[in-house]
Design an enzyme around this catalytic site. Structure first.
Site, PDB file in Angstrom:
ATOM      1  N   ARG A  10      20.076  27.284  10.296  1.00 28.23           N
ATOM      2  CA  ARG A  10      19.071  27.688  11.258  1.00 28.23           C
ATOM      3  C   ARG A  10      18.356  29.129  10.615  1.00 28.23           C
ATOM      4  O   ARG A  10      17.443  28.926   9.924  1.00 28.23           O
ATOM      5  CB  ARG A  10      19.437  27.961  12.562  1.00 28.23           C
ATOM      6  CG  ARG A  10      18.266  27.812  13.619  1.00 28.23           C
ATOM      7  CD  ARG A  10      17.299  29.295  13.593  1.00 28.23           C
ATOM      8  NE  ARG A  10      18.151  30.400  13.772  1.00 28.23           N
ATOM      9  CZ  ARG A  10      17.798  31.345  14.061  1.00 28.23           C
ATOM     10  NH1 ARG A  10      16.372  31.724  13.648  1.00 28.23           N
ATOM     11  NH2 ARG A  10      18.551  32.488  14.108  1.00 28.23           N
ATOM     12  N   CYS A 235      13.643  37.314   7.598  1.00 23.75           N
ATOM     13  CA  CYS A 235      12.574  37.385   8.631  1.00 23.75           C
ATOM     14  C   CYS A 235      11.345  37.492   7.938  1.00 23.75           C
ATOM     15  O   CYS A 235      11.099  37.994   6.876  1.00 23.75           O
ATOM     16  CB  CYS A 235      12.675  38.516   9.369  1.00 23.75           C
ATOM     17  SG  CYS A 235      11.359  39.084  10.468  1.00 23.75           S
TER      18      CYS A 235
END
Length: 294
Positions: A10, A235
């Site tokens: 994920r 990120c």
């Protein structure tokens, strides 16, 4: 024994340029499970247009050969994602709330307060269904837009999450700016308002502090640490990020310190090569290059 939550399927894959096919994601998950992983963040149920890498969440869950004793986790951001996760048959859900308004605005066009309300609804619903739910507090250590994050913001999100039914709370260094003193301060603060919740920590190694933070969390007494095979992930708002702390490197560190993890390092090491081939570059993990010792 400290537990390790594998997040490469994920958090590891969601920002990669190369979109893996469903079969490759399933193979990654099953390789990790074969190496001893017992909790794995397998998918996220988010808008497919916003996160194309996670568009096949239901197909991944359907295609998995579910191993006994393994908890397959689905990340959710709202009630719609939660309903999808339940329908797909996840074993637990992970709800994410950023501690900074700047990140909440950039990532979800919202605020910390509003997203905490959403999380409270999801956590309460999970508790009502007797489904294990964790709350991850993103940007706990710093924000790319707001800069330093007041620890009290993190503590307040944790307090409300625990009251709503979160069984586990994680502090997350989303952009890799944290240091060990922050780890201890945040864990102390969260424990004070959520004494019954399990504690988990999520570190990125962007500035080479991720493993120092993991040791600080371990010595504090955290229950679980997140890590990613190959050290992949990151990120989109953290330029030049190197990814999550690598599972292989973390397992080596913990084992050499005398802390068993239940993971087989020999079985973990080949996964980095699999990911490097699949993603088209050499993944950041260092242990697959140097090899184990002792």
């Amino acid at each position: 024994m400290v537990g390790i939550v594998e997040v490469s399927p994920r958090d590891g894959l969601q920002n990669e340029r190369e979109l893996l096919e469903t079969g490759a994601k399933i193979e990654l998950i099953e390789r990790a499970v074969a190496a001893g992983v017992r909790r794995i963040e397998a998918v996220s149920f988010v808008h497919p247009k916003l996160v194309p890498a996670m568009a096949d969440a239901e197909a991944v869950m359907e295609g998995l050969t579910r191993a006994p004793g393994v908890s397959y986790i689905g990340l959710v951001l709202n009630r719609r994602g939660f309903d999808r996760a339940v329908a797909a048959g996840v074993d637990e859900v992970n709800v994410v709330v950023p501690a900074s308004d700047g990140f909440a605005k950039a990532n979800q066009n919202s605020t910390t307060a509003a997203l905490t309300e959403v999380a409270e609804e999801v956590l309460a619903e999970a508790a009502g269904r007797d489904l294990f739910a964790s709350l991850t507090i993103a940007t706990s250590f710093g924000c790319p837009f707001d800069g330093e994050v007041d620890p009290e913001r993190v503590v307040e999100v944790a307090r409300r999450g625990a009251a709503a039914g979160a069984k586990e709370i994680a502090i997350a260094d989303t952009i890799g700016v944290g240091v060990p003193t922050q780890v201890r301060t945040l864990l102390d603060g969260v424990r004070a308002v959520a004494p019954e919740a399990r504690m988990r920590a999520h570190f990125h190694n962007t500035r080479n502090t991720g493993f120092a933070n993991a040791v600080a969390a371990l010595e504090w007494g955290v229950d679980w640490l997140d890590s990613s095979n190959g050290g992949i992930g990151g990120c989109p708002f953290a330029p030049a990020a190197t990814g999550n702390i690598a599972t292989e490197d973390l397992v080596y560190l913990l084992h050499r310190m005398g802390h068993p993890t239940g993971l087989d390092l020999d079985a973990l090491l080949p996964i980095a090569g699999f990911l490097s081939d699949a993603l088209g570059y050499r993944v950041p993990a260092l242990l697959p290059r140097a090899g184990a010792f002792g």
